[in-house]
Scaffold this motif. Structure first.
Motif, short mmCIF file in Angstrom:
data_model
loop_
_atom_site.label_atom_id
_atom_site.label_comp_id
_atom_site.label_asym_id
_atom_site.label_seq_id
_atom_site.Cartn_x
_atom_site.Cartn_y
_atom_site.Cartn_z
N MET A 145 34.94 48.09 14.47
CA MET A 145 33.63 47.46 14.49
C MET A 145 33.05 47.50 13.09
SD MET A 145 32.28 49.17 18.07
CE MET A 145 30.75 48.24 18.07
N LYS A 146 31.84 46.94 12.95
CA LYS A 146 31.25 46.84 11.62
C LYS A 146 30.95 48.22 11.04
CE LYS A 146 27.60 44.51 9.02
NZ LYS A 146 26.43 43.60 9.08
N TYR A 147 30.37 49.10 11.85
CA TYR A 147 30.00 50.43 11.36
C TYR A 147 30.67 51.55 12.15
CZ TYR A 147 26.36 47.91 8.82
OH TYR A 147 25.69 47.04 8.00
N LEU A 148 31.76 51.25 12.83
CA LEU A 148 32.44 52.28 13.63
C LEU A 148 33.91 51.93 13.76
CD1 LEU A 148 32.22 54.82 15.43
CD2 LEU A 148 31.82 53.29 17.36
N GLY A 149 34.75 52.94 13.62
CA GLY A 149 36.18 52.77 13.81
C GLY A 149 36.78 54.03 14.39
N VAL A 150 37.80 53.87 15.23
CA VAL A 150 38.50 55.00 15.85
C VAL A 150 40.00 54.81 15.62
CG1 VAL A 150 38.97 56.27 17.97
CG2 VAL A 150 36.71 55.28 17.60
N ASP A 151 40.63 55.83 15.01
CA ASP A 151 42.06 55.81 14.75
C ASP A 151 42.73 56.99 15.44
OD1 ASP A 151 41.43 53.71 13.12
OD2 ASP A 151 41.71 54.81 11.24
N GLY B 51 39.34 71.04 13.15
CA GLY B 51 38.27 70.07 13.00
C GLY B 51 37.88 69.94 11.55
N LEU B 52 37.71 68.70 11.09
CA LEU B 52 37.37 68.45 9.69
C LEU B 52 36.29 67.38 9.58
CD1 LEU B 52 40.86 68.54 9.77
CD2 LEU B 52 40.34 69.00 7.38
N LEU B 53 35.52 67.48 8.52
CA LEU B 53 34.53 66.48 8.15
C LEU B 53 34.87 66.01 6.73
CD1 LEU B 53 31.86 64.91 8.52
CD2 LEU B 53 30.67 66.93 7.60
N GLY C 103 46.09 63.78 16.73
CA GLY C 103 44.63 63.80 16.75
C GLY C 103 44.05 62.42 16.59
N ALA C 104 42.75 62.40 16.32
CA ALA C 104 42.01 61.14 16.17
C ALA C 104 40.95 61.30 15.09
CB ALA C 104 41.37 60.72 17.48
N GLN C 105 40.59 60.18 14.50
CA GLN C 105 39.54 60.14 13.49
C GLN C 105 38.46 59.15 13.91
OE1 GLN C 105 40.83 59.40 9.49
NE2 GLN C 105 41.73 61.44 9.23
N LEU C 106 37.21 59.60 13.82
CA LEU C 106 36.06 58.75 14.06
C LEU C 106 35.47 58.37 12.71
CD1 LEU C 106 34.13 57.51 16.20
CD2 LEU C 106 32.78 59.62 16.05
N ARG C 107 35.57 57.08 12.35
CA ARG C 107 35.19 56.62 11.03
C ARG C 107 33.87 55.84 11.07
NH1 ARG C 107 37.80 52.78 9.46
NH2 ARG C 107 39.03 52.17 11.28
N PHE C 108 33.13 55.90 9.95
CA PHE C 108 31.86 55.18 9.81
C PHE C 108 31.91 54.36 8.51
CE2 PHE C 108 31.15 59.19 11.99
CZ PHE C 108 30.58 58.77 13.18
N PRO C 109 32.46 53.14 8.57
CA PRO C 109 32.63 52.34 7.34
C PRO C 109 31.28 51.97 6.71
CG PRO C 109 33.96 51.48 9.16
CD PRO C 109 33.02 52.47 9.75
N GLY D 72 39.52 65.28 14.36
CA GLY D 72 39.88 66.30 15.33
C GLY D 72 41.36 66.22 15.67
N ARG D 73 42.02 67.39 15.70
CA ARG D 73 43.47 67.37 15.91
C ARG D 73 43.94 68.67 16.53
NH1 ARG D 73 45.40 67.60 9.65
NH2 ARG D 73 43.77 66.04 9.46
#
Length: 230
Positions: free
Chosen positions: A144-150, A221-223, A184-190, A200-201
């Motif tokens: 999405m424009k301001y959200l991504g999930v990998d 968990g990482l930021l 794991g997965a990454q929650l991204r904010f472009p 998170g993994r």
């Protein structure tokens, strides 16, 4: 005689004043009207064309190798005293034509530290540093424009360094080489070229050192923040 001269004078005057008539069989030609110039309103308008930059943008992105660099920090927990801080450096490569798929090359660092009192001897400190080097496959699920999930799955070698020190004996350093697997997965904010993310993994691995039961894998968990290189 006078009347005859007067009549002759009147006839000659009328003949001079009468307009000349064109000869028979001929007609006066009308002057041709000058050609009209085509007005901009009546001429057909050319079809709008897209700028050359817009036409070349999409093919250029598909043909070029895209890459980005990320730095992240957080913590892990592997049970008991197997917990501590961790960090990660990630290089993401997206080959041409791969679409939602990418490859990550990740170098991590984790520290599990344990301190204990030895009766009649002193204090002993055990510190275990773990350095995984992983090849990770990435697939984008939500874009999405301001959200991504990998989602990410990777495997690679794991280097472990164990440092034991105390005030009653000499310190020692031992090492071991093992393996590690993560999922794991990454929650991204472009946000343009800069992209914050949450990672998170779960890690699973082993690097055997005699008489050491520490484990640096587990829940992690990482930021972090990613920068898309031009």
């Amino acid at each position: 005689m006078r009347w005859f001269a007067l009549l002759f004078l009147l006839c000659s005057t009328a003949a001079v004043a009468a307009p000349e008539s064109p000869p028979r069989g001929t007609s006066r030609k009308k002057p041709k009207a000058p050609p009209r110039e085509a007005s901009p309103e009546s001429s057909p308008r050319p079809a709008p064309t897209k700028p050359a930059e817009e036409k070349e943008t999409k093919p250029a992105e598909e043909k070029e190798l895209r890459y980005s660099l990320a730095l992240a920090g957080g913590a892990f927990y592997g049970g008991g005293f197997n917990r501590g801080p961790q960090g990660s450096v990630q290089l993401t490569l997206t080959p041409p034509g791969w679409g939602r798929f990418s490859i990550d090359v990740e170098l991590g660092w984790r520290l599990a530290r344990f301190q204990a009192n030895v009766p009649g001897a002193g204090v002993g400190v055990s510190a275990m540093h773990s350095l995984p080097l992983l090849a990770v496959g990435r697939m984008n699920l939500v874009k999405m424009k301001y959200l991504g999930v990998d989602v990410r799955v990777g495997v690679g070698p794991l280097l472990v360094l164990h440092h034991l020190s105390s005030n009653f004996s000499e310190s020692s350093v031992r090492s071991a080489l093992g393996w590690e697997l993560l999922a794991g997965a990454q929650l991204r904010f472009p946000l343009g070229a800069i992209e914050p993310f949450l990672d998170g993994r779960v890690g699973l691995g082993e690097a055997y050192i005699p008489f050491v039961t520490g484990r640096s894998t587990g829940v992690q968990g990482l930021l972090g923040v990613r920068y898309h290189l031009p």
